[in-house]
Scaffold this active site. Structure first.
Site, PDB file in Angstrom:
ATOM      1  N   CYS A   1       8.590 -12.220 -15.745  1.00 48.48           N
ATOM      2  CA  CYS A   1       7.907 -11.221 -15.044  1.00 48.48           C
ATOM      3  C   CYS A   1       8.869 -10.239 -14.561  1.00 48.48           C
ATOM      4  CB  CYS A   1       6.987 -11.768 -13.833  1.00 48.48           C
ATOM      5  SG  CYS A   1       6.001 -13.094 -14.089  1.00 48.48           S
TER       6      CYS A   1
ATOM      7  N   CYS B   1     -25.174 -17.614  -0.913  1.00 48.69           N
ATOM      8  CA  CYS B   1     -24.110 -17.487   0.063  1.00 48.69           C
ATOM      9  C   CYS B   1     -24.562 -16.966   1.323  1.00 48.69           C
ATOM     10  CB  CYS B   1     -23.221 -16.307  -0.783  1.00 48.69           C
ATOM     11  SG  CYS B   1     -22.777 -16.399  -2.527  1.00 48.69           S
TER      12      CYS B   1
ATOM     13  N   CYS C   1     -17.527 -23.777  -2.855  1.00 45.35           N
ATOM     14  CA  CYS C   1     -18.876 -23.546  -2.144  1.00 45.35           C
ATOM     15  C   CYS C   1     -19.768 -24.028  -3.041  1.00 45.35           C
ATOM     16  CB  CYS C   1     -19.038 -22.155  -1.782  1.00 45.35           C
ATOM     17  SG  CYS C   1     -18.337 -21.443  -0.262  1.00 45.35           S
TER      18      CYS C   1
ATOM     19  N   CYS D   1      -0.315 -11.360 -20.217  1.00 48.67           N
ATOM     20  CA  CYS D   1       0.974 -11.078 -20.264  1.00 48.67           C
ATOM     21  C   CYS D   1       1.780 -12.315 -20.862  1.00 48.67           C
ATOM     22  CB  CYS D   1       1.719 -10.898 -18.890  1.00 48.67           C
ATOM     23  SG  CYS D   1       1.754  -9.238 -18.246  1.00 48.67           S
TER      24      CYS D   1
ATOM     25  N   ARG E   1      -5.180 -11.354 -16.529  1.00 52.50           N
ATOM     26  CA  ARG E   1      -4.222 -10.502 -16.650  1.00 52.50           C
ATOM     27  C   ARG E   1      -2.736 -11.174 -16.956  1.00 52.50           C
ATOM     28  NH1 ARG E   1      -1.784  -7.931 -19.008  1.00 52.50           N
ATOM     29  NH2 ARG E   1      -0.675  -6.046 -18.761  1.00 52.50           N
TER      30      ARG E   1
ATOM     31  N   HIS F   1       8.584  -5.856 -14.634  1.00 48.47           N
ATOM     32  CA  HIS F   1       7.957  -5.445 -13.741  1.00 48.47           C
ATOM     33  C   HIS F   1       8.809  -5.185 -12.278  1.00 48.47           C
ATOM     34  CE1 HIS F   1       4.234  -5.552 -15.692  1.00 48.47           C
ATOM     35  NE2 HIS F   1       4.294  -6.700 -15.806  1.00 48.47           N
TER      36      HIS F   1
ATOM     37  N   CYS G   1     -25.392 -18.922   4.565  1.00 49.66           N
ATOM     38  CA  CYS G   1     -24.227 -19.553   5.438  1.00 49.66           C
ATOM     39  C   CYS G   1     -23.398 -18.307   6.071  1.00 49.66           C
ATOM     40  CB  CYS G   1     -23.256 -20.680   4.675  1.00 49.66           C
ATOM     41  SG  CYS G   1     -24.056 -22.006   4.249  1.00 49.66           S
ATOM     42  N   HIS G   2     -23.354 -17.230   5.071  1.00 48.50           N
ATOM     43  CA  HIS G   2     -22.169 -16.242   5.752  1.00 48.50           C
ATOM     44  C   HIS G   2     -22.774 -15.282   6.177  1.00 48.50           C
ATOM     45  CE1 HIS G   2     -18.785 -18.483   3.847  1.00 48.50           C
ATOM     46  NE2 HIS G   2     -19.568 -18.827   2.692  1.00 48.50           N
TER      47      HIS G   2
END
Lengths: 276, 158
Positions: free
Chosen positions: A192, A89, A129, A237, A233, A196, A92-93
């Site tokens: 949801c 990584c 990538c 749910c 997650r 929530h 390039c970064h």
């Protein structure tokens, strides 16, 4: 414990450096103003605020927070050469703190992937990538390597306000995510929003319902005894309501990731967070 | 393996099994055939067998069954069951407020009364979305479990 009552007495009011949201401290908990008039909620609250003092203290302690083990794994991988192109990584970064500044708080984003432009989250972008630039194999979703790198990248923006794009070419993804958010699923036939949006701050048995904000992911979760992605997650749910989850990394979950990130627009990135 | 005699026995066995099930379920109303009166009540029993309030309490509290305490509170259960939910109304005195038929509809499919409710329909299979294959085509509770829960709810008087 905290309920969704408004105006319990304002102890402090702070404008974040990003200038996006106004934070307010009520009874020791931080609340944020919604990012726009159209927002369905009148206060934005991180999942952190729904957890007990010990859990929050653990998150805040970089030496004790178990999520930092995952971050360290990511740090190691960042500079490890892999694949046929002999690149890491870092090749390039450069330094992650510079190269990845502004990434964690603004994803998911529209990116070129396999010759087309599509909505991409950090996990998928890491794999793009790897396959397209490094000549390496994609990591499987929620494998420690992929989670570690995602934690590392998101952590660069820790404290920065979530700031995703929802307009222009993003709009169709946003709308799709919104539709999924309000669609009933599974034998228990819930969306949801039922937990929530309509009932956050209340309890379902011993579970304190949060707003389902996403600013802390990937997160260390006690229930998992380990790290997990946002899509893990989502999947959990959907299984809880006896539904068939979408695949991790799928367009559906990416759309939902964008939409839920917008619901927390302005919340500070907390990765790696600690949750129940 | 599949001799004619064996096939015959299989067919006979299946027929007998089907007959046994049919006999057991005689008088049981399927989830698609429940008669709702005035969108407000299901006066008739789903099974014709009187509900058992003691069994109904187990269905009510069982986390893999009704799991009713996930959302509701019942004062008389506070001592034996910790952590009652608070996203739905307390059920103390619910038998004083609703008739048996109204309670039955609430359990079978409360969306008939309030289409936005988060309460699952406990005796319904149609109109659901992306149901996990383990539960596909199945109701959350059996007809008799619904009757037992209704019998238990009828004991909640103030």
């Amino acid at each position: 414990m905290m309920k969704k009552t408004v105006g319990l007495g304002v102890a402090a009011s702070v404008v974040l450096a990003g200038g996006l949201a106004v934070a307010e401290l009520r009874e020791g908990y931080v609340y944020f103003e919604p990012s726009s008039e159209e927002h369905p909620l009148d206060e934005i609250i991180s999942g952190r605020e729904f957890r007990d003092d010990a859990t929050r203290a653990l998150q805040e302690d970089d030496f004790e927070n178990p999520g930092f083990l995952s971050l360290e794994e990511g740090e190691e991988l960042w500079s490890t050469v892999d694949g046929s192109e002999n690149k890491s990584c870092e090749s390039c970064h450069g330094d992650v703190a510079e190269g990845m500044a502004g990434v964690g708080s603004t994803y998911p984003k529209l990116m070129a992937q396999g010759g087309k432009t599509t909505l991409t989250n950090i996990e998928n972008q890491i794999n793009t990538c790897r396959t397209e630039r490094m000549g390496a194999e994609a990591y499987k979703y929620d494998k420690p390597q992929l989670t570690g790198l995602t934690v590392l990248i998101k952590n660069v923006d820790r404290g920065e306000p979530v700031n995703v794009s929802t307009e222009g070419d993003y709009e169709s993804w946003f709308k799709k995510g919104e539709e999924l958010y309000y669609t009933r699923v599974g034998q228990l036939d819930m969306s949801c929003a039922h937990c929530h949006e309509e009932h956050y701050g209340e309890y379902i048995r011993a579970d304190h319902l949060s707003q389902g904000q996403t600013n802390g992911f990937p997160t260390y979760r006690f229930k998992w005894q380990g790290m997990g992605s946002l899509h893990r997650r989502f999947s959990g749910c959907m299984k809880n309501i006896r539904g068939v989850p979408y695949a991790k990394g799928s367009d559906e979950f990416l759309a939902l990731e964008l939409y839920t990130a917008w619901r927390g627009q302005g919340l500070p990135v907390e990765t790696p967070s600690v949750r129940n | 393996m599949s001799s004619p005699l064996w096939t015959y026995r299989m067919a006979l066995g299946a027929a007998v099994a089907a007959l046994t099930v049919a006999t057991a379920l005689a008088g049981t109303v399927g989830p698609g055939d429940v008669e709702i009166v005035d969108d407000s009540a299901i006066p008739a029993s789903l099974t014709g067998v009187a509900g058992d309030p003691v069994a109904g309490k187990d269905v009510f509290t069982g986390r893999k069954l009704g799991n009713c305490l996930a959302c509701h509170q019942v004062s008389s259960l506070m001592d034996e069951q910790q952590f009652h939910g608070e996203v739905a109304p307390p059920l103390d005195g619910v038998a004083d407020r609703y008739s048996e038929g109204e309670l039955r509809l609430q359990v079978v499919n409360s969306k008939v009364i309030n289409e936005d409710t988060l309460m699952p329909a406990f005796y319904r299979v149609e109109g659901l979305n992306r149901v996990n294959e383990k539960f596909e085509g199945k109701t959350i509770l059996t007809a008799q479990q619904v009757e037992d829960v209704v019998a238990y709810l009828q004991t909640l008087k103030e």
